[in-house]
Design an enzyme around this catalytic site. Structure first.
Site, PDB file in Angstrom:
ATOM      1  N   ASN A 105     226.585 -67.057  30.289  1.00  0.00           N
ATOM      2  CA  ASN A 105     227.088 -65.883  29.576  1.00  0.00           C
ATOM      3  C   ASN A 105     226.179 -64.715  29.954  1.00  0.00           C
ATOM      4  O   ASN A 105     225.055 -64.627  29.469  1.00  0.00           O
ATOM      5  CB  ASN A 105     227.067 -66.138  28.066  1.00  0.00           C
ATOM      6  CG  ASN A 105     227.349 -64.884  27.264  1.00  0.00           C
ATOM      7  OD1 ASN A 105     227.872 -63.896  27.802  1.00  0.00           O
ATOM      8  ND2 ASN A 105     227.023 -64.904  25.985  1.00  0.00           N
ATOM      9  N   TRP A 106     226.681 -63.865  30.818  1.00  0.00           N
ATOM     10  CA  TRP A 106     225.846 -62.762  31.316  1.00  0.00           C
ATOM     11  C   TRP A 106     225.610 -61.679  30.258  1.00  0.00           C
ATOM     12  O   TRP A 106     224.790 -60.800  30.463  1.00  0.00           O
ATOM     13  CB  TRP A 106     226.509 -62.109  32.538  1.00  0.00           C
ATOM     14  CG  TRP A 106     226.483 -62.933  33.783  1.00  0.00           C
ATOM     15  CD1 TRP A 106     226.005 -64.207  33.928  1.00  0.00           C
ATOM     16  CD2 TRP A 106     226.941 -62.525  35.077  1.00  0.00           C
ATOM     17  NE1 TRP A 106     226.147 -64.626  35.233  1.00  0.00           N
ATOM     18  CE2 TRP A 106     226.719 -63.614  35.962  1.00  0.00           C
ATOM     19  CE3 TRP A 106     227.527 -61.367  35.580  1.00  0.00           C
ATOM     20  CZ2 TRP A 106     227.064 -63.550  37.311  1.00  0.00           C
ATOM     21  CZ3 TRP A 106     227.872 -61.317  36.924  1.00  0.00           C
ATOM     22  CH2 TRP A 106     227.641 -62.393  37.784  1.00  0.00           C
ATOM     23  N   LYS A 107     226.370 -61.727  29.173  1.00  0.00           N
ATOM     24  CA  LYS A 107     226.320 -60.644  28.173  1.00  0.00           C
ATOM     25  C   LYS A 107     226.503 -59.302  28.893  1.00  0.00           C
ATOM     26  O   LYS A 107     227.161 -59.256  29.932  1.00  0.00           O
ATOM     27  CB  LYS A 107     225.012 -60.684  27.379  1.00  0.00           C
ATOM     28  CG  LYS A 107     224.698 -62.087  26.856  1.00  0.00           C
ATOM     29  CD  LYS A 107     223.660 -62.079  25.785  1.00  0.00           C
ATOM     30  CE  LYS A 107     223.223 -63.496  25.489  1.00  0.00           C
ATOM     31  NZ  LYS A 107     222.646 -63.655  24.177  1.00  0.00           N
ATOM     32  N   HIS A 111     231.611 -65.584  19.729  1.00  0.00           N
ATOM     33  CA  HIS A 111     230.167 -65.585  19.995  1.00  0.00           C
ATOM     34  C   HIS A 111     229.457 -64.938  18.796  1.00  0.00           C
ATOM     35  O   HIS A 111     229.980 -63.986  18.205  1.00  0.00           O
ATOM     36  CB  HIS A 111     229.865 -64.810  21.283  1.00  0.00           C
ATOM     37  CG  HIS A 111     228.447 -64.991  21.732  1.00  0.00           C
ATOM     38  ND1 HIS A 111     227.414 -64.287  21.165  1.00  0.00           N
ATOM     39  CD2 HIS A 111     227.891 -65.815  22.657  1.00  0.00           C
ATOM     40  CE1 HIS A 111     226.273 -64.674  21.742  1.00  0.00           C
ATOM     41  NE2 HIS A 111     226.535 -65.591  22.650  1.00  0.00           N
ATOM     42  N   GLU A 124     227.169 -62.899  18.552  1.00  0.00           N
ATOM     43  CA  GLU A 124     226.960 -61.437  18.655  1.00  0.00           C
ATOM     44  C   GLU A 124     228.250 -60.692  18.293  1.00  0.00           C
ATOM     45  O   GLU A 124     228.200 -59.618  17.684  1.00  0.00           O
ATOM     46  CB  GLU A 124     226.465 -61.091  20.070  1.00  0.00           C
ATOM     47  CG  GLU A 124     225.022 -61.543  20.262  1.00  0.00           C
ATOM     48  CD  GLU A 124     224.609 -61.848  21.691  1.00  0.00           C
ATOM     49  OE1 GLU A 124     225.300 -61.411  22.633  1.00  0.00           O
ATOM     50  OE2 GLU A 124     223.592 -62.548  21.862  1.00  0.00           O
ATOM     51  N   GLU A 145     226.053 -73.028  18.886  1.00  0.00           N
ATOM     52  CA  GLU A 145     224.985 -72.074  19.177  1.00  0.00           C
ATOM     53  C   GLU A 145     224.324 -71.632  17.877  1.00  0.00           C
ATOM     54  O   GLU A 145     224.799 -70.680  17.228  1.00  0.00           O
ATOM     55  CB  GLU A 145     225.560 -70.846  19.894  1.00  0.00           C
ATOM     56  CG  GLU A 145     226.190 -71.153  21.227  1.00  0.00           C
ATOM     57  CD  GLU A 145     226.082 -69.960  22.173  1.00  0.00           C
ATOM     58  OE1 GLU A 145     225.558 -70.156  23.272  1.00  0.00           O
ATOM     59  OE2 GLU A 145     226.490 -68.851  21.799  1.00  0.00           O
ATOM     60  N   GLY A 159     218.684 -66.248  22.362  1.00  0.00           N
ATOM     61  CA  GLY A 159     217.862 -65.150  22.874  1.00  0.00           C
ATOM     62  C   GLY A 159     216.498 -65.043  22.214  1.00  0.00           C
ATOM     63  O   GLY A 159     215.809 -64.040  22.372  1.00  0.00           O
ATOM     64  N   SER A 200     218.743 -70.494  23.970  1.00  0.00           N
ATOM     65  CA  SER A 200     217.471 -70.579  24.700  1.00  0.00           C
ATOM     66  C   SER A 200     217.343 -71.836  25.568  1.00  0.00           C
ATOM     67  O   SER A 200     216.266 -72.436  25.651  1.00  0.00           O
ATOM     68  CB  SER A 200     216.292 -70.456  23.728  1.00  0.00           C
ATOM     69  OG  SER A 200     216.341 -69.189  23.075  1.00  0.00           O
TER      70      SER A 200
HETATM   71  C1  PEP Z   1     224.271 -67.028  24.518  1.00  0.00           C
HETATM   72  O1  PEP Z   1     224.284 -65.830  24.732  1.00  0.00           O
HETATM   73  O2  PEP Z   1     225.308 -67.616  24.262  1.00  0.00           O
HETATM   74  C2  PEP Z   1     222.979 -67.733  24.571  1.00  0.00           C
HETATM   75  C3  PEP Z   1     222.937 -69.000  24.298  1.00  0.00           C
HETATM   76  O3  PEP Z   1     221.887 -66.961  24.922  1.00  0.00           O
HETATM   77  P1  PEP Z   1     220.416 -67.513  25.314  1.00  0.00           P
HETATM   78  O4  PEP Z   1     220.610 -68.666  26.269  1.00  0.00           O
HETATM   79  O5  PEP Z   1     219.751 -66.342  25.958  1.00  0.00           O
HETATM   80  O6  PEP Z   1     219.759 -67.941  24.053  1.00  0.00           O
END
Ligand code: PEP
Length: 249
Positions: free
Chosen positions: A9-11, A95, A97, A167, A173, A212
């Site tokens: 997931n590049w965000k 997600h 976010e 998640e 993050g 993470s």
């Molecule tokens: C995500 O954005 O879905 C995610 C898991 O981010 P990260 O791996 O940076 O925690």
């Protein structure tokens, strides 16, 4: 035996030049790796670039969000059919976010899920609890509510297309990864919850872990019986790191 699936997931990161380097590196490193499935969810403007770079490779691409509407006067929205036009295979829905920053509630997430699945995309349904919810002992209740809202709205036929990504919000993050045992416990709970509707579907369901994940912890997480791969944020922006995570799968 479920195949492992690792999706980046590049965000909201990247630009044409950086993306090209990353996509080319991933295609070169992963194209002959047949033991698992891999993909990247890119910002909307780069779907065409992902399609151009990855068509004919074993890697798939997708989007990080999708409109719940099919078409019409919804300025700024992108429909599932539009994602299909660019060969997308996946659409993230719900997600954390999107839920936290853009006010997406369970009902809206469920509508997006339905729109994506009806259009033939594979929705990656993100679920997970906040730190306060974990500390308050309501992790399972939160995840059950998020899952049930979608299963009820979509029905089992559409839900059968889905991937679920667990998640925990406190792990996204933050550099704090759930331990393999913590993650496994919630994954097993999700599978049992789905099994209440259909055992067969639950056994087939791909449940990714996200939060993470790095090359250094991927193998231990992916070794757990109900962890079928990962949804990778930050580490998916670094080719070597993402490739190493994919290799762990
Ligand atoms: C995500 O954005 O879905 C995610 C898991 O981010 P990260 O791996 O940076 O925690």
């Amino acid at each position: 035996m479920r195949r492992k699936l690792v999706v980046g997931n590049w965000k909201m990161h990247g630009n044409l030049a950086q993306n090209q380097g990353l996509l080319d590196a991933l295609a070169a490193a992963l194209n002959d790796r047949t033991g698992a499935d891999f993909g990247v969810c890119v910002p909307f403007p780069y779907l065409f670039q992902a399609q151009a770079a990855l068509t004919g490779t074993r890697l798939s691409w997708g989007a990080q969000d999708v409109s719940e509407h099919a078409q019409g006067a919804y300025t700024g929205e992108v429909s599932a059919a539009m994602l299909n036009d660019f060969g997308a295979r996946y659409a993230l829905v719900g997600h954390s976010e999107r839920r936290a920053l853009y006010g997406e509630d369970d009902e809206r997430v469920a509508k997006k899920f339905v729109a994506a699945a009806r259009a033939g995309l594979i929705p990656i349904l993100c679920v997970g609890e906040s730190l306060g919810e974990r500390e308050g002992g309501v992790t399972e209740a939160v995840v059950a509510r998020q899952l049930d809202a979608v299963i009820e709205a979509a029905g089992l036929d559409l839900f059968a297309r889905a991937v679920v990504a667990y998640e925990p919000v406190w792990a996204i993050g933050t550099g704090k990864t759930a331990t393999p045992e913590q993650a496994q416990a919630v994954h097993a709970f999700i599978r049992e919850r789905v099994a209440q509707a259909s055992r067969e579907l639950a056994d087939r369901l791909t449940i990714q872990y996200g939060g993470s994940v790095k090359a250094a912890n991927a193998a231990q997480l992916f070794a757990m019986p109900d962890i079928d791969g990962g949804l990778i944020g930050g580490a998916s922006l670094v080719a070597e790191e993402f490739v190493a995570i994919c290799m762990a799968a």
